[in-house]
Design an enzyme around this catalytic site. Structure first.
Site, PDB file in Angstrom:
ATOM      1  N   CYS A 270       0.794  -1.243   0.000  1.00 28.89           N
ATOM      2  CA  CYS A 270       0.000   0.000   0.000  1.00 28.89           C
ATOM      3  C   CYS A 270       0.828   1.295   0.000  1.00 28.89           C
ATOM      4  CB  CYS A 270      -0.974   0.039   1.159  1.00 28.89           C
ATOM      5  SG  CYS A 270      -1.411  -1.527   1.873  1.00 28.89           S
ATOM      6  N   ARG A 299       7.447 -10.889   5.490  1.00 28.28           N
ATOM      7  CA  ARG A 299       6.984 -10.649   6.858  1.00 28.28           C
ATOM      8  C   ARG A 299       7.686 -11.619   7.785  1.00 28.28           C
ATOM      9  NH1 ARG A 299       0.447 -10.077   5.800  1.00 28.28           N
ATOM     10  NH2 ARG A 299       0.631  -8.333   4.336  1.00 28.28           N
ATOM     11  N   GLN A 317       1.370 -11.220  -2.773  1.00 26.94           N
ATOM     12  CA  GLN A 317       0.025 -10.814  -2.376  1.00 26.94           C
ATOM     13  C   GLN A 317      -0.706 -10.286  -3.601  1.00 26.94           C
ATOM     14  OE1 GLN A 317      -0.289  -7.542   0.415  1.00 26.94           O
ATOM     15  NE2 GLN A 317      -1.691  -8.723   1.667  1.00 26.94           N
ATOM     16  N   ASP A 319      -2.751  -8.032  -4.474  1.00 25.03           N
ATOM     17  CA  ASP A 319      -3.251  -6.808  -3.892  1.00 25.03           C
ATOM     18  C   ASP A 319      -3.863  -5.906  -4.958  1.00 25.03           C
ATOM     19  OD1 ASP A 319      -3.520  -5.216  -1.736  1.00 25.03           O
ATOM     20  OD2 ASP A 319      -1.406  -4.652  -1.575  1.00 25.03           O
ATOM     21  N   HIS A 321      -5.686  -1.669  -4.980  1.00 23.73           N
ATOM     22  CA  HIS A 321      -6.255  -0.541  -4.248  1.00 23.73           C
ATOM     23  C   HIS A 321      -7.188   0.209  -5.172  1.00 23.73           C
ATOM     24  CE1 HIS A 321      -2.575  -1.526  -1.980  1.00 23.73           C
ATOM     25  NE2 HIS A 321      -3.404  -1.357  -0.972  1.00 23.73           N
ATOM     26  N   LYS A 401     -14.617  -4.045   7.122  1.00 26.64           N
ATOM     27  CA  LYS A 401     -14.122  -4.959   6.087  1.00 26.64           C
ATOM     28  C   LYS A 401     -15.071  -6.121   5.846  1.00 26.64           C
ATOM     29  CE  LYS A 401     -11.424  -7.714   9.277  1.00 26.64           C
ATOM     30  NZ  LYS A 401     -10.334  -8.651   9.419  1.00 26.64           N
ATOM     31  N   HIS A 447      -8.723  -1.414   0.068  1.00 20.74           N
ATOM     32  CA  HIS A 447      -7.691  -2.442  -0.137  1.00 20.74           C
ATOM     33  C   HIS A 447      -8.458  -3.720  -0.418  1.00 20.74           C
ATOM     34  CE1 HIS A 447      -4.626  -0.389   2.528  1.00 20.74           C
ATOM     35  NE2 HIS A 447      -5.715   0.039   3.093  1.00 20.74           N
TER      36      HIS A 447
HETATM   37 ZN   LIG Z   1      -3.336  -2.192   0.860  1.00 19.41          ZN
END
Ligand SMILES: [Zn+2]
Ligand SMILES: [Zn+2]
Length: 570
Positions: A270, A299, A317, A319, A321, A401, A447
């Site tokens: 992000c 991580r 990931q 991902d 946005h 979420k 997200h």
């Molecule tokens: Zn994000």
């Protein structure tokens, strides 16, 4: 789950006490750790120099049976700290726990002269533990820390009926057969090495699966107006202060020094995307702006929790946005839900559960903004006619979420997708767009990840299909099996034609019996075997064996190609 969840926990926790009693009776020198109920069973940690052997487990089970048959009452007793310290004077781990309890009154559960420090609750007597089994032993550090002694953890399970226990044992056997770590090795998909603990190494065949997943993912995202970006893997410390990760996530991040400045390896994508947004002035006409990124994130996870592809330290990931105006939230959420469902259906995941988590105690953003966002999420789910559960107060501090839980063929549930509204990040990075009123406004940020971690998703897929991937994902889709050396040339020729059509084809040209080659191709779960001998070569045909259906007979090569092309477009 069988029966009432808390009943089952009580049953299993009581079985753990019976286990501890049996072990202390058989091995008086053993010191006790802790023994909680866990998902699907219970464990108990014991400090013992030698490990427990399968023979030991049998002996312990036998003693447990005796304790259960004796049906002694399990009695709760309140004691003072001094009494507890006296009672557990020989148990250093229990003393450590006692020292940490603030309450002046401690509770102890006793049965048949055996006492354990415990909050309970428990069954009324040992006889109420009925169907139980010990499953395995593993080393486990006291309280999960490498600095502490290594204890012996005995795992077991217990059920209200022996039928339920038997069913569980069958499921467990099946799960063992499907274990992605085992199949990953057998099918030559990936490996792990001590040179990079928790960092998967993808072999050529595993990498094909990853790439096919990515290709499908990209196509669906392109069709829906997403643009793909790529942000750096390493970014300076100041960025992570600004994003808030420094405060809340530092423990899980890796750091490196470059030119005397500290940088962090990104644990999520992000913050980098925020910088792309800010690079140019945005107007309301630019929104919704959908930026997708297959970010390779790192991580830090404790070594004790690493588990094949399910728990790793580096993963991709999926991902994206979505930046939009507040009144676009509902429509954008509906579009994300549609995309999530379209992607799951490709993998045959039709059984999913959706949870909406709302406003927590600790949060940022005005009540008004939360209200707008939550009602948009409710409205989106209702508009889709999707049933969902609400977890009040379980949202992230930065926004509500929606989570997607998918059930696999083993009826296990996996949390995969998540759609999160974020009021914090646009604030921290001072994001703006110029509205049709000519003034600056704050965009809403969504997200979302659909598969979550691609690595974990491959692990789930392997266990879901037991390594028998659908044709489009199979690393080797077709294998040519020439019957004798003189058929190898024809086999290569057919393979060449299939490869030109985009299929992944191997030729098994080894000088082995055809039966042997067939068995091996079956073990590798290859969707199609094409056997060629004199008859096939003369007629320009192939004898087709399909993984699920067996022998399909001989057919012209062109017919076979048409069939598999059809199958792929289904
Ligand atoms: Zn994000
Ligand atoms: Zn207990």
């Amino acid at each position: 789950m069988e029966g009432n969840g808390s009943d089952l926990l009580t049953l299993r926790h009581s079985a753990a006490h019976v286990l501890a009693q049996a072990v202390t009776e058989l091995y008086p020198e053993v010191k006790l750790g802790i023994g909680p109920a866990i998902e699907d069973g219970y464990y108990y940690d014991f400090d013992r120099r030698e490990g427990f052997t399968p023979d030991d487990l049998e002996k312990i089970e036998e003693r447990m049976r005796k304790i259960i048959t004796a049906n002694r009452p399990i009695v709760r007793r309140e004691v003072t700290r001094a009494e507890a310290e006296k009672l557990f004077a020989d148990e250093p781990y229990k003393l450590e726990l006692i020292a940490e309890i603030e309450d002046p009154v401690l509770t102890v559960y006793e049965q048949d002269g055996f006492a354990d420090l415990c909050r309970g609750p428990h069954l009324a007597s040992t006889g109420q533990v009925k169907a139980f089994k010990l499953l395995s032993v593993a080393g486990a550090y006291w309280r999960g820390s490498e600095k502490n002694p290594m204890l012996q953890r005995i795992y077991g399970t217990a059920f209200p009926t022996s039928q339920a226990l038997d069913e569980y044992i069958v499921r467990l056997e099946e799960a063992r057969k499907r274990d992605h770590r085992k199949l990953g090795k057998e099918l030559d998909l990936f490996s792990f090495h001590e040179e990079g603990p928790g960092f998967p190494f993808w072999h050529p065949k595993g990498n094909i699966i990853l790439n096919e997943i990515i290709e499908h993912w990209r196509r669906l995202h392109r069709e829906r107006g997403y643009q793909e970006v790529k942000t750096p893997m390493i970014l300076n410390e100041a960025l992570w202060h600004r994003s808030g990760h420094w405060d809340t996530y530092r423990e899980n991040m890796y750091f490196v020094d470059i030119d005397e400045h500290t940088f962090a390896v990104k644990p999520m994508s992000c913050p980098g995307v925020m910088l792309i947004y800010k690079e140019a002035l945005k107007s309301y006409r630019d929104l919704p702006l959908k930026l997708a990124e297959l970010g390779h994130v790192h991580r830090h996870e404790k070594s004790g929790v690493l588990h094949g592809l399910f728990r790793v330290r580096a993963f991709t990931q999926d991902d994206a946005h979505v930046f939009c105006t507040p009144d676009q939230i509902q429509e954008e959420i509906i579009k994300v839900i549609d995309l999530v469902i379209a992607i799951y259906e490709k993998y045959g995941f039709k059984d999913y559960r959706i949870e909406l988590s709302t406003k927590p105690e600790k949060r940022i953003g005005s009540d008004e903004v939360w209200e707008t966002a939550e009602s948009a999420l409710h409205a989106a789910l209702k508009a889709k006619g999707i049933e969902y559960a609400v977890n009040p107060g379980e949202g992230a501090f930065y926004g509500p979420k929606i989570d997607f839980h998918v059930r696999d063929t083993m009826r296990r549930s996996w949390q995969l997708g998540t759609i999160q509204l974020d009021f914090a990040m646009p604030e921290r990075f001072d994001l703006e767009y110029i509205g049709d009123d000519g003034k600056g406004h704050r965009p809403v940020m969504i997200h979302r990840a659909i598969l979550g971690s691609l690595e974990r998703f491959v692990g789930i897929l392997i266990e879901d299909c037991a390594g028998a991937f659908p044709l489009w994902l199979a690393p080797v889709q077709i294998i040519m099996l020439p019957i004798a050396d003189r058929h190898v040339k024809y086999a290569e020729e057919v393979a060449g034609r299939l490869r030109a059509k985009g299929f992944r084809v191997d030729v098994d040209a080894r000088n082995e019996k055809t039966g042997f080659k067939i068995r091996e191709a079956q073990m590798l779960k290859i969707p199609y075997m094409l056997i060629v001998g004199d008859r096939e070569e003369e007629a320009g045909k192939v004898a087709v064996r399909k993984r699920e259906e067996g022998d399909l007979g001989a057919m012209p090569v062109d017919d076979f190609i048409a069939n598999v092309e059809n199958e792929l477009t289904d």
